[in-house]
Design an enzyme around this catalytic site. Structure first.
Site, PDB file in Angstrom:
ATOM      1  N   ASP A  90       1.005  -1.382  -0.064  1.00  0.00           N
ATOM      2  CA  ASP A  90      -0.026  -0.038  -0.003  1.00  0.00           C
ATOM      3  C   ASP A  90       0.725   1.260  -0.135  1.00  0.00           C
ATOM      4  O   ASP A  90       0.407   2.070   0.448  1.00  0.00           O
ATOM      5  CB  ASP A  90      -0.799   0.208   1.305  1.00  0.00           C
ATOM      6  CG  ASP A  90      -2.204   0.617   1.056  1.00  0.00           C
ATOM      7  OD1 ASP A  90      -2.529   1.108  -0.020  1.00  0.00           O
ATOM      8  OD2 ASP A  90      -2.871   0.863   2.269  1.00  0.00           O
TER       9      ASP A  90
ATOM     10  N   CYS B   4     -18.821 -15.017  -6.148  1.00  0.00           N
ATOM     11  CA  CYS B   4     -19.779 -13.996  -5.526  1.00  0.00           C
ATOM     12  C   CYS B   4     -21.158 -14.406  -6.079  1.00  0.00           C
ATOM     13  O   CYS B   4     -22.162 -14.363  -5.158  1.00  0.00           O
ATOM     14  CB  CYS B   4     -19.743 -12.457  -6.064  1.00  0.00           C
ATOM     15  SG  CYS B   4     -18.352 -11.628  -4.921  1.00  0.00           S
TER      16      CYS B   4
ATOM     17  N   CYS C  17     -24.080  -1.730   2.627  1.00  0.00           N
ATOM     18  CA  CYS C  17     -23.228  -0.455   2.933  1.00  0.00           C
ATOM     19  C   CYS C  17     -24.250   0.881   3.103  1.00  0.00           C
ATOM     20  O   CYS C  17     -25.118   1.073   2.477  1.00  0.00           O
ATOM     21  CB  CYS C  17     -22.544  -0.251   1.404  1.00  0.00           C
ATOM     22  SG  CYS C  17     -21.559   1.368   1.395  1.00  0.00           S
TER      23      CYS C  17
ATOM     24  N   CYS D  66     -14.142   1.385   8.129  1.00  0.00           N
ATOM     25  CA  CYS D  66     -15.607   0.901   8.487  1.00  0.00           C
ATOM     26  C   CYS D  66     -15.292  -0.723   7.803  1.00  0.00           C
ATOM     27  O   CYS D  66     -14.548  -1.018   6.909  1.00  0.00           O
ATOM     28  CB  CYS D  66     -16.672   1.448   7.332  1.00  0.00           C
ATOM     29  SG  CYS D  66     -17.963   0.666   7.058  1.00  0.00           S
TER      30      CYS D  66
ATOM     31  N   CYS E  33     -18.874  -3.969   4.710  1.00  0.00           N
ATOM     32  CA  CYS E  33     -19.020  -4.879   3.247  1.00  0.00           C
ATOM     33  C   CYS E  33     -18.158  -6.180   3.634  1.00  0.00           C
ATOM     34  O   CYS E  33     -18.402  -7.017   3.049  1.00  0.00           O
ATOM     35  CB  CYS E  33     -18.508  -3.986   2.345  1.00  0.00           C
ATOM     36  SG  CYS E  33     -16.996  -3.612   2.232  1.00  0.00           S
TER      37      CYS E  33
ATOM     38  N   CYS F 105     -20.020 -10.353   4.408  1.00  0.00           N
ATOM     39  CA  CYS F 105     -19.522 -11.081   3.528  1.00  0.00           C
ATOM     40  C   CYS F 105     -19.310 -12.820   3.796  1.00  0.00           C
ATOM     41  O   CYS F 105     -18.940 -12.929   4.615  1.00  0.00           O
ATOM     42  CB  CYS F 105     -18.355 -10.822   2.732  1.00  0.00           C
ATOM     43  SG  CYS F 105     -17.627 -11.919   1.496  1.00  0.00           S
TER      44      CYS F 105
HETATM   45  S1  SF4 Z   1     -20.918 -10.132   0.238  1.00  0.00           S
HETATM   46 FE1  SF4 Z   1     -19.043 -10.807  -0.443  1.00  0.00          FE
HETATM   47  S2  SF4 Z   1     -19.841 -12.874  -1.636  1.00  0.00           S
HETATM   48 FE2  SF4 Z   1     -21.428 -11.178  -1.398  1.00  0.00          FE
HETATM   49  S3  SF4 Z   1     -21.454 -10.177  -3.277  1.00  0.00           S
HETATM   50 FE3  SF4 Z   1     -20.330  -9.056  -1.797  1.00  0.00          FE
HETATM   51  S4  SF4 Z   1     -18.347  -9.583  -2.025  1.00  0.00           S
HETATM   52 FE4  SF4 Z   1     -19.533 -11.124  -3.131  1.00  0.00          FE
END
Ligand code: SF4
Length: 312
Positions: free
Chosen positions: A133, A188, A198, A241, A244, A248
Site C-alpha cells: 500500500d 460472488c 453499505c 469501516c 462490506c 460477506c
Molecule cells: S458480500 Fe461477499 S460474496 Fe456477497 S457479493 Fe459482496 S463480496 Fe461477493
C-alpha cells in the site's frame, strides 16, 4: 546448483509462510492493459474524490516493469489482520479492525525484507522492491492474477480459504519464477449482501466503488467538510469501516491472526464513549503513536467523533 524456477518458486512460498504470511502467489511482471483502462474510467468519473495521488504515476501503476526496472515477477503475499477480539457491536465509536494494532506498513515491509534476505541466500543478490500500500501498484489485481482470490462485488480481494480480512504486500523482483497462472473464479454468484449493507450506498454497482461515499474515505482521507447527507450515515464509524466485509459470507472462513503487532490494547477495546469524546491530543498520541489512526490525525478523529455523536 541453482534450483529450477519451479523449485525456487516453491521455496519462496515456504519462506513467505515462515514469515507469517497467510498465502503467497506469483505472477509474471507485465503491463495491465485491461485493468489500466478500467482504472482510467474510474478516475475520469472522479470516484476517487480528493485522493488525487491515485492519478499520479499512472504508467507505473499500470506496469510494474516501469515501477521496478528489470522486474520479471510480482510475488504477492496476504497478511491476516482478522482479530480474535473486537470492539463490541454496542460500542458507540468504532474503528476498522485493520487499525487495532501497529501500522501494518512497517510490519509487512520488515517481513518482506527478511524474506528477501532468505531468498538471496538461495539465489545470490537480486533486485527487488518491497511494497504494501506504499507504491503505485494495483495490489488486488496482482493478487487475483497470482491465484490468491477474486475481486468481489465489495471490491475487496476474497480468498475462498481465508475471506478478506488481510493486507496485501508485494516483492517486485528481477527473478524468473514459475507463475501461478490459474486465476481464481469469481464466487460472488448472485449474492449482493455487501451492496445492500453499505450504509452510504458507496458500492454503486457490483465491483464499482464511489470512494467519495465510502465511510473509510469520509473518515480518513477527506480533508474538506463531510457532506451532511453522508455524515448522518457514518456512525458508529470514526476511522474506516468493516461493514462490506462483515456481511460477506466468505469471511466465515477468516481465522484470528497470530501477529502480536496487530493485537489491540485492552484499553482500546473497552474504551467507553466518554473517553473517546474527551480524548486529548496527549492521550491520542500515547494510545495511537504506532497506529494507522495517525494517518487521519487527531483533529480528523475528533471531528469524526463529533459527527458520530450527533447522529447516533
Ligand atoms: S458480500 Fe461477499 S460474496 Fe456477497 S457479493 Fe459482496 S463480496 Fe461477493
Amino acid at each position: 546448483m541453482n534450483p529450477s524456477r519451479q523449485e525456487l518458486s516453491t521455496r519462496i512460498k515456504k519462506i513467505m509462510k515462515e514469515e507469517g504470511f497467510l498465502d503467497c502467489g506469483i505472477a509474471r511482471a507485465a503491463p495491465l492493459r485491461k485493468e489500466a483502462a478500467s482504472l482510467r474510467q474510474w478516475l475520469e468519473k472522479a470516484y476517487h474524490g480528493e485522493m488525487t495521488y491515485m492519478e499520479n504515476h499512472f504508467g507505473k501503476r499500470a506496469d510494474p516493469t516501469r515501477l521496478v526496472e528489470g522486474s520479471r515477477s510480482v510475488i504477492t503475499v496476504l497478511h491476516n489482520y482478522y482479530p480474535q477480539k473486537r470492539q463490541g457491536k454496542e460500542s458507540r465509536y468504532r474503528i476498522s479492525t485493520y487499525a487495532y494494532g501497529k501500522d501494518y506498513h512497517a510490519v509487512i515491509r520488515e517481513k518482506l525484507h527478511s524474506a528477501a534476505k532468505k531468498i538471496a541466500e538461495i539465489t545470490g543478490n537480486f533486485r527487488y522492491r518491497a511494497f504494501t500500500d506504499s507504491a503505485p501498484i494495483m495490489d488486488k489485481v496482482w493478487a487475483r492474477k497470482s491465484g490468491l482470490g477474486w475481486i468481489g462485488k465489495n471490491t475487496c480481494l476474497i480468498s475462498k480459504k481465508h475471506g478478506s480480512f488481510f493486507f496485501i504486500g508485494h516483492l517486485v523482483c528481477d527473478l524468473e519464477l514459475e507463475n501461478d497462472r490459474e486465476e481464481t473464479k469469481n464466487y460472488c454468484g448472485t449474492c449482493r449482501k455487501c451492496l445492500d449493507a453499505c450504509p452510504t450506498g458507496a458500492l454503486i454497482k457490483p465491483g464499482i466503488l464511489d470512494a467519495r461515499k465510502c465511510i473509510s474515505y469520509l473518515t480518513i482521507e477527506l480533508k474538506n467538510e463531510m457532506p451532511e447527507d453522508l455524515a448522518e450515515k457514518t456512525a458508529p464509524w470514526i476511522f474506516g469501516c468493516d461493514v462490506c466485509q462483515d456481511v460477506c459470507p466468505w469471511n466465515r472462513f477468516a481465522k484470528p491472526h497470530k501477529e502480536n503487532y496487530y493485537l489491540p490494547a485492552e484499553a482500546l477495546l473497552a474504551m467507553p464513549a466518554s473517553a473517546w469524546e474527551n480524548l486529548s491530543r496527549t492521550d491520542f498520541n500515547r494510545l495511537f503513536h504506532q497506529s494507522p489512526l495517525l494517518r487521519a490525525g487527531y483533529e480528523k478523529i475528533h471531528e469524526n467523533i463529533r459527527i458520530a455523536k450527533r447522529h447516533s
